[in-house]
Enzyme design. Structure first.
Site, PDB file in Angstrom:
ATOM      1  N   CYS A 180       0.845  -1.193   0.000  1.00 50.88           N
ATOM      2  CA  CYS A 180       0.000   0.000   0.000  1.00 50.88           C
ATOM      3  C   CYS A 180       0.880   1.242   0.000  1.00 50.88           C
ATOM      4  CB  CYS A 180      -0.959   0.078   1.180  1.00 50.88           C
ATOM      5  SG  CYS A 180      -2.088  -1.299   1.293  1.00 50.88           S
TER       6      CYS A 180
ATOM      7  N   ARG B 177       3.865  -0.263  -4.827  1.00 48.61           N
ATOM      8  CA  ARG B 177       3.617  -0.790  -3.481  1.00 48.61           C
ATOM      9  C   ARG B 177       2.295  -1.550  -3.384  1.00 48.61           C
ATOM     10  NH1 ARG B 177       6.816   1.757   0.348  1.00 48.61           N
ATOM     11  NH2 ARG B 177       5.347   1.126   1.945  1.00 48.61           N
TER      12      ARG B 177
ATOM     13  N   TRP C  79      -2.740  -2.714  -1.714  1.00 48.61           N
ATOM     14  CA  TRP C  79      -2.419  -4.124  -1.913  1.00 48.61           C
ATOM     15  C   TRP C  79      -3.260  -4.860  -0.883  1.00 48.61           C
ATOM     16  CZ3 TRP C  79      -0.479  -8.254   0.875  1.00 48.61           C
ATOM     17  CH2 TRP C  79      -0.012  -9.348   0.124  1.00 48.61           C
TER      18      TRP C  79
ATOM     19  N   GLY D  79      -0.644  -0.902   6.298  1.00 49.96           N
ATOM     20  CA  GLY D  79      -0.248  -1.808   7.380  1.00 49.96           C
ATOM     21  C   GLY D  79      -1.371  -2.788   7.672  1.00 49.96           C
TER      22      GLY D  79
ATOM     23  N   LYS E  56       6.018  -4.171  -4.283  1.00 48.97           N
ATOM     24  CA  LYS E  56       7.461  -3.988  -4.192  1.00 48.97           C
ATOM     25  C   LYS E  56       7.945  -4.119  -2.757  1.00 48.97           C
ATOM     26  CE  LYS E  56      11.495  -2.674  -5.777  1.00 48.97           C
ATOM     27  NZ  LYS E  56      12.213  -3.721  -6.510  1.00 48.97           N
TER      28      LYS E  56
HETATM   29  O1  M6R Z   1      12.947  -4.711   0.084  1.00 43.95           O
HETATM   30  P1  M6R Z   1      13.486  -6.094   0.384  1.00 43.95           P
HETATM   31  O2  M6R Z   1      14.789  -6.334  -0.263  1.00 43.95           O
HETATM   32  O3  M6R Z   1      13.523  -6.382   1.847  1.00 43.95           O
HETATM   33  O4  M6R Z   1      12.431  -7.056  -0.271  1.00 43.95           O
HETATM   34  C1  M6R Z   1      12.547  -8.440  -0.167  1.00 43.95           C
HETATM   35  C2  M6R Z   1      11.659  -9.147  -1.162  1.00 43.95           C
HETATM   36  O5  M6R Z   1      10.323  -8.800  -0.975  1.00 43.95           O
HETATM   37  C3  M6R Z   1      12.047  -8.836  -2.612  1.00 43.95           C
HETATM   38  O6  M6R Z   1      13.389  -9.111  -2.860  1.00 43.95           O
HETATM   39  C4  M6R Z   1      11.168  -9.633  -3.581  1.00 43.95           C
HETATM   40  O7  M6R Z   1      11.448 -10.987  -3.487  1.00 43.95           O
HETATM   41  C5  M6R Z   1      11.355  -9.137  -5.021  1.00 43.95           C
HETATM   42  N1  M6R Z   1      10.076  -8.940  -5.655  1.00 43.95           N
HETATM   43  C6  M6R Z   1      12.092 -10.067  -5.886  1.00 43.95           C
HETATM   44  O8  M6R Z   1      12.262  -9.582  -7.168  1.00 43.95           O
END
Ligand code: M6R
Length: 611
Positions: A2, A27, A73, A100, A606
């Protein structure tokens, strides 16, 4: 998950919020909405992408100078107009957006239902706005006071921004666990989940901390904690340019970000790697070198692609520093009562710096006495602030949901850490140290060379765009690349893909192999090369289709594989930085050939700020 945007000031709020929500769509993008303050509060919300909000044709959109917006989301309740934010309280007095999860929303809802409250949506957010209203009515208190009381009873994570009828010049925001940035302008203020909606208006920002409340008018920001004590806002300067968050002529953010990599890796090395003096500067490591060199072990926590970077780091750190490393999914670590404490170093890897599970894993290890080191891309993010020390990856904003340039920048930082600590511990020789530095310096050019082959990778993609399943295999440093390649393909193309260590193939996955199964080998020249050649033969013997990422000049595998993607030779320690690039490009083109929205794959967001 979100995204929220709000504006209060002197210009029309609607275009600012609408543009901001489009920037935050990464997001979450299943529904969205905006509420604007006119004579009264007006709300427009729709299932679908933010662009749906352009259908709002009332006069208010050109006149209102205060508003809040949300791109969702879904967590509680399917994507629908009714479940979209903003949500309004039963009396119509309060309107709220939320990022959240309110975990105890069920019991709060029951309480409210017994008091006669009714609900139009299935969301936890509508419960929260009514809960605040109920406290305000019962205690005859101000909104600010009611929010303080309510938030002390709420379990979960939130950023909320609330508008109240009768107070057209005020927004109240609060945060716990989800991110909130306030942009400070002249007679106007901007609020958002990250800085991207703010950057074109002001570079002065305040990052709101957990358990803080911000009371915002066009000319003033008052920060308080939940105990009603004032907090002096700390205004920071944003180190980000608008061009960094635009597509720059590429069809998709994902492609732009893949092509950004020679530049983002150069940025990551800048000021750190000095080839003239053969030095590597990583202030966050140097200041705590004794903690690292005396560490009993290193625990790495992360999720998704960042977890794959952690797996590569395990190989790097154990090889170069001889410190035992454990790599954990943050979501498992936080719940499994891990043995962790003083003498342990916990490295948290995160692009966004806001991943909920990683944040809680850090909190848990920190409480137990571990030293926390953050490898984070988003400057000023929660994980960066929660860590004792850290190193930014400096990849620049990553907008595409698939992590690409963030991954290679993470690997670069982790490699620098391993080299630096290894030298300090004398677990590598000076000659090795110098060789690694020389190899690091060449990485951006080698990545560029792989990118130049993108047209031939596109041709490979055409052969496999209709595949139903895919297997990715690799050994050693390239095993995590196999996992990452499979993750990238499934999230972008919705093709079922699995990654395995190549030697594990015979323990099960080989049963899948037939003439319809593409098997992608990460088969660059390294210590395992001959073993990988045998594995390829085993697949060919069963009529599997073989695609291989090979090193320049490799004629042996070229002669065996159906298709190859060629990369420059590189030391095996740094091989993942190069060998992952063809898998990123391949996934991108397969996703595009299948007609999919590669920047916003279905069901994904994301930044995973809920557990
Ligand atoms: O922001 P972060 O690196 O903590 O996020 C971790 C995962 O959510 C992120 O790497 C996710 O797997 C991606 N969509 C992969 O491309």
């Amino acid at each position: 998950m979100c995204g929220i945007v709000a504006y209060i000031g002197k210009q029309a709020a609607y275009p600012v919020i609408l543009k901001g929500l489009k920037r935050l769509e990464y997001r979450g993008y299943d529904s969205s909405g905006i509420a604007l303050f006119g004579e009264t509060v007006n709300t427009f919300k729709k299932k679908g992408r933010v662009a749906e909000l352009e259908a709002w044709d009332e006069e208010i959109i050109s006149t209102a100078t205060v508003g809040i917006g949300h791109t969702r989301w879904a967590t509680h309740g399917e994507p629908s107009d009714a479940n979209a934010h903003p949500h309004t309280s039963n009396s119509g007095r309060l309107t709220l957006v939320h990022n959240g999860i309110i975990e105890n929303y069920g019991s709060l809802k029951q309480e409210l239902v017994q008091k006669g409250y009714t609900f139009k949506s299935e969301t936890d957010t509508e419960v929260l706005v009514n809960f605040i209203e109920d406290i305000q009515i019962n205690n005859n208190s101000s909104l600010e006071e009611a929010m303080r009381i309510a938030l002390k009873r709420v379990v979960g994570a939130y950023v909320i921004i609330v508008m109240e009828e009768g107070f057209p010049n005020r927004l109240i925001a609060a945060r716990k666990g989800s991110p909130l940035v306030i942009g400070v302008g002249e007679g106007e203020h901007f609020l958002a989940s990250d800085a991207s909606p703010i950057i074109e208006y002001t570079k002065k920002v305040i990052y709101v901390n957990d358990y803080e409340l911000a009371i915002i008018s066009p000319d003033e920001i008052i920060l308080k904690n939940l105990g009603n004590e004032p907090i002096t806002p700390y205004i920071q300067q944003l180190d980000m340019e608008l061009a960094q968050i635009e597509k720059g002529g590429f069809d998709h953010f994902m492609l732009k970000e893949i092509f950004d990599q020679p530049g983002s890796l150069t940025d990551c090395l800048r000021g750190r790697l000095d080839m003239e003096n053969l030095t590597l500067t990583l202030a966050g490591v140097e200041e705590h070198m004794s903690v690292f060199s005396q560490a009993k072990r290193i625990i790495i926590v992360a999720c998704g692609t960042s977890w794959h970077a952690g797996l590569v780091a395990e190989y790097m750190i154990e090889t170069l520093c001889r410190i035992p490393v454990e790599v954990e999914y943050a979501s498992e670590f936080r719940y499994r009562n891990p043995v962790v404490g003083e003498g342990d170093v916990l490295i948290a890897i995160s692009q966004s710096g806001e991943t909920a599970d990683t944040l809680v894993a850090i909190e848990k290890a920190k409480e137990a006495g571990a030293f926390i080191f953050g490898v984070v891309n988003a400057v000023g993010s929660s994980i960066a602030r929660l860590s004792h020390s850290g190193a930014y990856t400096h990849a620049g904003p990553e907008i595409g949901v698939a992590s690409t340039k963030a991954f290679t920048a993470q690997l670069t930082v982790l490699a620098m850490m391993a080299i630096k600590i290894g030298r300090e511990k004398k677990t590598i020789t000076e000659a090795e140290y110098n060789r690694y530095l020389a190899e690091l310096a060449l990485i951006p050019e080698k990545v560029k060379a792989v990118l130049e082959t993108h047209e031939s990778i596109k041709e490979v993609a055409k052969h496999y765009a209709d595949a139903r399943d895919f297997l990715f295999l690799g050994r050693g440093y390239n095993f995590p690349v196999a996992l990452e390649g499979a993750l990238k393909l499934k999230e972008i193309s919705y093709i079922h893909a699995e990654g395995y260590p190549a030697a594990e193939m015979k323990h099960g996955p080989i049963a899948l192999v037939d003439e319809n199964l593409p098997v992608l080998f990460i088969a660059t020249k390294d210590a395992y090369y001959e073993k990988i050649v045998s594995n390829i033969q085993e697949i060919k013997a069963r009529k599997g289709m073989v695609i291989a990422v090979i090193s320049e000049g490799d004629t042996q595998i070229r002669g065996m594989a159906d298709h190859v993607m060629v990369v420059p030779e590189v030391d095996e320690l740094l091989a993942p930085l190069i060998s992952v690039i063809p898998t990123q490009i391949l996934s991108y083109y397969i996703g595009v050939l299948r007609g999919l929205d590669v920047d916003k794959p279905r069901n994904l967001a994301k930044s995973v700020t809920v557990e």
